[in-house]
Design an enzyme around this catalytic site. Structure first.
Site, mmCIF file in Angstrom:
data_model
loop_
_atom_site.group_PDB
_atom_site.id
_atom_site.type_symbol
_atom_site.label_atom_id
_atom_site.label_comp_id
_atom_site.label_asym_id
_atom_site.label_seq_id
_atom_site.Cartn_x
_atom_site.Cartn_y
_atom_site.Cartn_z
ATOM 1 N N GLY A 205 0.853 -1.195 0.000
ATOM 2 C CA GLY A 205 0.000 0.000 0.000
ATOM 3 C C GLY A 205 0.883 1.236 0.000
ATOM 4 O O GLY A 205 0.552 2.247 0.602
ATOM 5 N N ASP A 228 0.748 -2.024 -4.698
ATOM 6 C CA ASP A 228 -0.471 -1.215 -4.516
ATOM 7 C C ASP A 228 -1.463 -1.565 -5.617
ATOM 8 O O ASP A 228 -1.191 -2.415 -6.479
ATOM 9 C CB ASP A 228 -0.123 0.295 -4.500
ATOM 10 C CG ASP A 228 -1.106 1.118 -3.653
ATOM 11 O OD1 ASP A 228 -2.315 1.070 -3.956
ATOM 12 O OD2 ASP A 228 -0.672 1.774 -2.700
ATOM 13 N N ASP A 248 -3.035 -7.020 -4.547
ATOM 14 C CA ASP A 248 -4.106 -6.791 -3.566
ATOM 15 C C ASP A 248 -3.650 -7.439 -2.264
ATOM 16 O O ASP A 248 -3.501 -8.658 -2.192
ATOM 17 C CB ASP A 248 -5.395 -7.443 -4.093
ATOM 18 C CG ASP A 248 -6.565 -7.229 -3.143
ATOM 19 O OD1 ASP A 248 -6.323 -6.850 -1.968
ATOM 20 O OD2 ASP A 248 -7.715 -7.427 -3.575
ATOM 21 N N MET A 249 -3.408 -6.604 -1.259
ATOM 22 C CA MET A 249 -2.848 -7.118 0.000
ATOM 23 C C MET A 249 -3.808 -8.069 0.714
ATOM 24 O O MET A 249 -3.398 -8.814 1.594
ATOM 25 C CB MET A 249 -2.474 -5.949 0.916
ATOM 26 C CG MET A 249 -3.638 -5.078 1.331
ATOM 27 S SD MET A 249 -3.034 -3.531 2.021
ATOM 28 C CE MET A 249 -4.565 -2.620 2.195
ATOM 29 N N LYS A 262 2.740 1.578 6.134
ATOM 30 C CA LYS A 262 2.616 2.920 6.733
ATOM 31 C C LYS A 262 1.222 3.470 6.409
ATOM 32 O O LYS A 262 0.827 3.533 5.248
ATOM 33 C CB LYS A 262 3.683 3.870 6.184
ATOM 34 C CG LYS A 262 3.457 5.291 6.669
ATOM 35 C CD LYS A 262 4.433 6.284 6.111
ATOM 36 C CE LYS A 262 3.923 7.689 6.324
ATOM 37 N NZ LYS A 262 2.931 8.120 5.308
ATOM 38 N N HIS A 266 -4.749 1.567 9.708
ATOM 39 C CA HIS A 266 -5.755 2.486 10.289
ATOM 40 C C HIS A 266 -6.953 2.694 9.363
ATOM 41 O O HIS A 266 -7.945 3.284 9.772
ATOM 42 C CB HIS A 266 -5.116 3.824 10.723
ATOM 43 C CG HIS A 266 -4.715 4.748 9.602
ATOM 44 N ND1 HIS A 266 -3.972 5.874 9.817
ATOM 45 C CD2 HIS A 266 -4.958 4.718 8.262
ATOM 46 C CE1 HIS A 266 -3.785 6.510 8.660
ATOM 47 N NE2 HIS A 266 -4.364 5.815 7.715
HETATM 48 C C1 SAM Z 1 -3.619 5.880 3.346
HETATM 49 S S1 SAM Z 1 -2.815 5.389 1.877
HETATM 50 C C2 SAM Z 1 -1.160 5.142 2.473
HETATM 51 C C3 SAM Z 1 -0.141 5.249 1.392
HETATM 52 C C4 SAM Z 1 1.316 5.121 1.873
HETATM 53 N N1 SAM Z 1 1.558 3.902 2.606
HETATM 54 C C5 SAM Z 1 1.675 6.315 2.720
HETATM 55 O O1 SAM Z 1 1.623 6.264 3.925
HETATM 56 O O2 SAM Z 1 1.986 7.364 2.127
HETATM 57 C C6 SAM Z 1 -3.409 3.736 1.669
HETATM 58 C C7 SAM Z 1 -2.839 3.028 0.445
HETATM 59 O O3 SAM Z 1 -3.339 1.679 0.450
HETATM 60 C C8 SAM Z 1 -3.617 1.320 -0.891
HETATM 61 N N2 SAM Z 1 -4.562 0.178 -0.908
HETATM 62 C C9 SAM Z 1 -5.892 0.190 -0.617
HETATM 63 N N3 SAM Z 1 -6.399 -1.047 -0.757
HETATM 64 C C10 SAM Z 1 -5.371 -1.853 -1.135
HETATM 65 C C11 SAM Z 1 -5.263 -3.252 -1.441
HETATM 66 N N4 SAM Z 1 -6.337 -4.040 -1.366
HETATM 67 N N5 SAM Z 1 -4.048 -3.745 -1.776
HETATM 68 C C12 SAM Z 1 -2.958 -2.944 -1.857
HETATM 69 N N6 SAM Z 1 -3.005 -1.602 -1.593
HETATM 70 C C13 SAM Z 1 -4.189 -1.074 -1.241
HETATM 71 C C14 SAM Z 1 -4.179 2.598 -1.477
HETATM 72 O O4 SAM Z 1 -4.168 2.585 -2.881
HETATM 73 C C15 SAM Z 1 -3.249 3.645 -0.873
HETATM 74 O O5 SAM Z 1 -2.109 3.848 -1.661
#
Ligand code: SAM
Length: 362
Positions: A205, A228, A248-249, A262, A266
């Protein structure tokens, strides 16, 4: 000359006065946010920063923005509030007839050429109608089953809506990237041991790679990848040595020495976090073999209790409740999800602003 008389003061009982002022101050809280948004929008921090003396009078500001002459008194009112809030200050030593405004540590963060690219994109995003409007749905949402205030407002969850709205997606990613650069530049400098001994790190992510690039630059021997969603691929810089993996995590995370999460957990409820952490556990080796998961998040009321931190933590928690299914968690809540995902050991290091670093091992 008009004569002034002061009539006898009729004081409200102090309890009533205090209670009413407290209430008014909370009610008007959004005015502070919007005054800040206006200052960013018209570029006041950069104008003061780039002026030769790093200070500017009201008339210099009015001429530089520029604004019509009739708006000067209103600019003064805006600046008076922002000085009171500590965003700007008045230069006591300017020696000029007209007072000069200077930057404070808070507004220095809002300049474009700040070391870490500043926090403007993050401020802009938090104060964007797309994120503010869902808060108007809180009252309806809390009385009904299902959905999120964000979904009631926009008709879909954040990631689905961002995938359909390129401008929102871009602003959101820029906000995350600026936050990442600010936090991560500090972490690589002051806690390099977090990354020692690792050969491959996947930032799950990791957005457009703000964290990943800062880590890769600080540790050239460490291979850093970002996993991501597909909608991030187009905005991900191609030629900087950090590889982007579409994934997809919730489904699968490739094998790696360590994972960075990071500002991820939350956004999700406990069951969803356990599912993500179980996939992390499958991807990293045990502690003895050098594996770990590095989480950078708020630990509510962590050891470094500070009333200002606590307020930000609670405010961010209600915003998360509005936008996502997630929470700002206290240590006992973190402990529960770690246990449910079968991790055996964790170590919390607070002190990175409102964020802590949690190292998680199995
Ligand atoms: C709040 S942002 C945090 C981004 C980065 N880690 C930061 O702190 O700057 C959440 C991230 O999770 C990604 N995300 C949401 N669902 C996801 C999934 N199922 N698999 C992978 N990434 C995902 C979003 O695209 C986004 O980039």
């Amino acid at each position: 000359m008009a004569a002034m008389t002061i009539s006898k003061v009729h004081e409200m009982p102090s309890g009533l006065s205090k209670a009413h002022t407290n209430l008014l101050s909370i009610q008007f809280g959004y005015v502070n946010s919007m005054a800040l948004r206006c200052a960013i929008q018209i570029g006041i921090p950069d104008l003061i920063h780039s002026n030769d003396s790093s200070s500017m009078s009201l008339s210099e500001l009015a001429a530089s923005i520029p604004i019509p002459e009739t708006k000067s008194p209103h600019l003064y009112r805006l600046m008076r509030l922002l000085v009171h809030l500590g965003i700007f200050a008045l230069d006591e030593n300017s020696g000029t007839a007209e007072p000069k405004y200077i930057l404070t540590p808070a507004s220095k963060l809002l300049t474009k050429n700040h070391d870490n690219k500043g926090v403007i994109p993050f401020s802009k995003m938090v104060l964007d109608p797309a994120l503010v409007n869902p808060l108007f749905h809180l009252g309806d949402w809390i009385k009904m089953e299902g959905s999120l205030p964000f979904e009631l407002c926009h008709g879909g969850n954040m990631w689905a809506v961002a995938a359909q709205k390129p401008d929102l997606n871009k602003d959101f990613n820029a906000a995350m990237e600026s936050d990442s650069q600010l936090l991560m530049s500090f972490i690589v400098k002051h806690s390099p041991q977090l990354f020692h001994g690792l050969k491959l790190l996947i930032d799950v992510g990791g957005g457009t790679g703000g964290c990943a690039r800062t880590i890769a630059k600080a540790f050239p021997d460490l291979n850093v990848k970002v996993l991501d969603l597909p909608q991030l691929a187009a905005d991900f810089p191609k030629d900087d040595g950090v590889q982007f993996i579409v994934g997809d995590m919730f489904k699968h995370i490739p094998s790696t020495d360590a994972i960075l999460l990071k500002n991820i957990l939350h956004d999700w409820n406990d069951e969803e976090c356990v599912q993500i952490l179980k996939n992390c556990k499958k991807a990293v080796p045990s502690k003895e073999e050098g594996g770990k998961v590095i989480i950078m998040e708020v630990v509510v009321n962590s050891q470094l209790k500070d009333p200002e931190h606590t307020q930000v933590e609670y405010e961010a928690d209600v915003l998360l409740m509005t936008l996502t299914s997630g929470w700002q968690r206290e240590e006992k809540e973190w402990r529960k999800i770690f246990k449910d995902a079968a991790f055996e050991e964790y170590k919390i290091t607070p002190g990175f602003g409102v964020r802590s670093v949690i190292e998680l091992y199995h």
